[in-house]
Scaffold this motif. Structure first.
Motif, short mmCIF file in Angstrom:
data_model
loop_
_atom_site.label_atom_id
_atom_site.label_comp_id
_atom_site.label_asym_id
_atom_site.label_seq_id
_atom_site.Cartn_x
_atom_site.Cartn_y
_atom_site.Cartn_z
N UNK A 88 0.78 -1.23 0.00
CA UNK A 88 0.00 0.00 0.00
C UNK A 88 0.80 1.27 0.00
N UNK A 89 2.14 1.18 -0.16
CA UNK A 89 2.96 2.38 -0.26
C UNK A 89 3.07 2.82 -1.72
N UNK A 90 3.36 4.11 -1.93
CA UNK A 90 3.53 4.65 -3.27
C UNK A 90 4.90 5.29 -3.37
N UNK A 91 5.75 4.80 -4.26
CA UNK A 91 7.14 5.26 -4.29
C UNK A 91 7.31 6.65 -4.90
N UNK A 92 7.99 7.51 -4.15
CA UNK A 92 8.38 8.81 -4.69
C UNK A 92 9.70 8.71 -5.43
N UNK A 93 10.44 7.63 -5.16
CA UNK A 93 11.75 7.41 -5.78
C UNK A 93 12.08 5.94 -5.73
N UNK A 94 12.55 5.39 -6.86
CA UNK A 94 13.06 4.03 -6.94
C UNK A 94 14.45 4.13 -7.55
N UNK A 95 15.47 3.80 -6.79
CA UNK A 95 16.85 4.11 -7.18
C UNK A 95 17.73 2.86 -7.21
N UNK A 96 18.52 2.73 -8.28
CA UNK A 96 19.56 1.72 -8.35
C UNK A 96 20.58 2.16 -9.39
N UNK A 97 21.82 1.69 -9.22
CA UNK A 97 22.90 2.09 -10.14
C UNK A 97 23.06 1.11 -11.29
N UNK A 98 22.52 -0.12 -11.13
CA UNK A 98 22.79 -1.19 -12.10
C UNK A 98 21.93 -1.04 -13.35
N UNK A 99 22.58 -0.99 -14.50
CA UNK A 99 21.87 -0.78 -15.78
C UNK A 99 20.87 -1.89 -16.05
N UNK A 100 21.31 -3.15 -15.89
CA UNK A 100 20.43 -4.27 -16.25
C UNK A 100 19.23 -4.31 -15.32
N UNK A 101 19.44 -4.07 -14.05
CA UNK A 101 18.31 -4.06 -13.12
C UNK A 101 17.33 -2.95 -13.46
N UNK A 102 17.85 -1.76 -13.78
CA UNK A 102 16.97 -0.65 -14.13
C UNK A 102 16.25 -0.92 -15.45
N UNK A 103 16.93 -1.57 -16.39
CA UNK A 103 16.26 -1.97 -17.64
C UNK A 103 15.11 -2.93 -17.34
N UNK A 104 15.33 -3.85 -16.41
CA UNK A 104 14.26 -4.77 -16.00
C UNK A 104 13.06 -3.99 -15.45
N UNK A 105 13.33 -3.04 -14.58
CA UNK A 105 12.24 -2.26 -13.98
C UNK A 105 11.51 -1.44 -15.04
N UNK A 106 12.28 -0.76 -15.92
CA UNK A 106 11.66 0.08 -16.95
C UNK A 106 10.82 -0.75 -17.92
#
Length: 387
Positions: free
Chosen positions: A21-39
């Motif tokens: 039930x939380x709503x993220x104001x920020x989701x942060x990571x430095x890893x390209x592949x992980x961020x590609x997965x999220x996007x």
């Protein structure tokens, strides 16, 4: 309720936070592949990712002043290589240790609560002093290290502040516990340490959620009621002998009240075997056979009728034993990405970016979503009751 997700990786904690039930104001990571997965999963319209504001970057360079308004929750799994049993155990000497940034986020965002998780190795005796250092920094995030102050000197100063009883400014009440994912309905015996804190001015009382699943309940369903085998249509001739588990079940006086541990068979039996039925397996995303699995001493794979061993990322690829399935006939193969995602209780609709070894790194570093959701739901309920 607003949250900030740090070191999000493949998104285990982030998904759990969203479901709680939380709503993220920020989701942060430095890893390209992980961020590609999220996007990619956000682009595909998965509801858990719909509101995510994904930032790919180094947390050490991020300005938390960009996050507007009050924050209810900060979560994260600071990179755990310094503490992993499979790592080099350098802890505070390791530049990959991101706990200082977790403390900075708490200091600058002043959230009502935080939840950080890490590998069980963090609780090893050899890391006891540093774990206490982490705990006291999270408890008193405004008592910062001075320029060039050795960490042990800073720890001594924090200990004096803690015992003085005079706690001015921002400080948190926190609890810490090692949880086994299997005890919360995850088909994997994965132990993680959770550190949960509430801002002291809120005067909350809180405890970790009760376990919901047990090994004894599984053994009862396998060797006393036979419900497990009947559910999976496993004939008596194809059932294992049970060994010590069967003997333990026969000593149980009555059925356990908890739910049974979830097994590998429970998690993946509806998926076609990618080695024996590759054409059928091709209809499932991220579900293809990876050759090369073998057994040797200490690396025998995960039995089909137990929760899996702990999935691991590995420094040089994936280790042989923990990420393998061992069939009842003794043959072995690697878990596919899709099967591994199920063992980590990620959504079936979720896809992953990168090679098999890269994707398994993301999954091996993740916290099981179902276990994290139990903790975060309990945190949100406590925050809601005080609103």
């Amino acid at each position: 309720m607003k949250s900030v997700e740090l070191f999000v990786g493949a998104g285990g904690l982030g998904i759990a936070s969203e479901r709680a039930g939380f709503r993220p104001a920020l989701v942060l990571d430095w890893d390209k592949w992980a961020c590609d997965t999220l996007r990619e999963n956000k682009r595909r319209g998965l509801k858990e990712f719909a509101d995510w504001k994904i930032v790919e970057g180094d947390v050490r360079e991020f300005d938390f002043g960009k996050v507007r308004g009050s924050v209810d929750l900060v979560t994260g799994g600071p990179p755990c290589q310094p503490f992993s049993l499979g790592g080099r155990h350098r802890a505070f000497l390791d530049e990959r240790d991101m706990f200082p940034q977790a403390v900075r986020a708490v200091r600058e965002l002043r959230p009502k609560s935080f939840v950080f998780e890490n590998v069980k190795g963090l609780t090893r005796t050899s890391f006891a002093s540093y774990l206490e250092y982490v705990r006291l920094q999270l408890r008193h995030p405004e008592v910062t290290a001075r320029h060039d102050e050795p960490w042990l000197d800073h720890l001594s100063r924090l200990e004096r502040y803690e015992t003085s009883g005079r706690h001015d400014g921002l400080h948190y009440n926190l609890v810490m516990r090692v949880l086994n994912a299997a005890n919360y309905g995850v088909p994997q015996r994965r132990e993680r340490v959770f550190i949960v804190g509430f801002r002291s001015d809120l005067e909350f009382d809180w405890h970790f959620p009760a376990e919901t699943h047990s090994q004894d309940a599984l053994l009862w369903s396998q060797w006393r009621s036979n419900e497990y085998w009947d559910q999976h249509r496993v004939t008596p001739k194809k059932r294992p002998d049970g060994g010590a588990g069967r003997e333990r079940a026969l000593r149980l006086a009555e059925p356990p009240r908890m739910e049974p541990w979830v097994t590998v068979r429970d998690a993946i039996s509806d998926l076609p075997d990618p080695e024996r039925h590759p054409l059928l397996a091709a209809d499932h995303h991220d579900h293809r056979f990876i050759p090369g699995a073998r057994t040797y001493v200490g690396h025998t794979g995960s039995p089909l009728d137990e929760p899996a061993k702990t999935l691991k990322a590995g420094v040089h690829g994936v280790p042989g034993g923990e990420n393998m399935l061992r069939r009842p006939d003794g043959s072995v193969r690697y878990f596919t990405v899709r099967e591994s995602a199920r063992l980590q209780t990620f959504p079936d609709e979720m896809v992953f970016h990168g090679s098999w070894s890269e994707t398994m790194r993301q999954l091996g570093n993740a916290v099981p979503t179902r276990m994290a959701e139990a903790v975060l739901t309990s945190v949100r309920e406590r925050l809601r009751r005080s609103a």
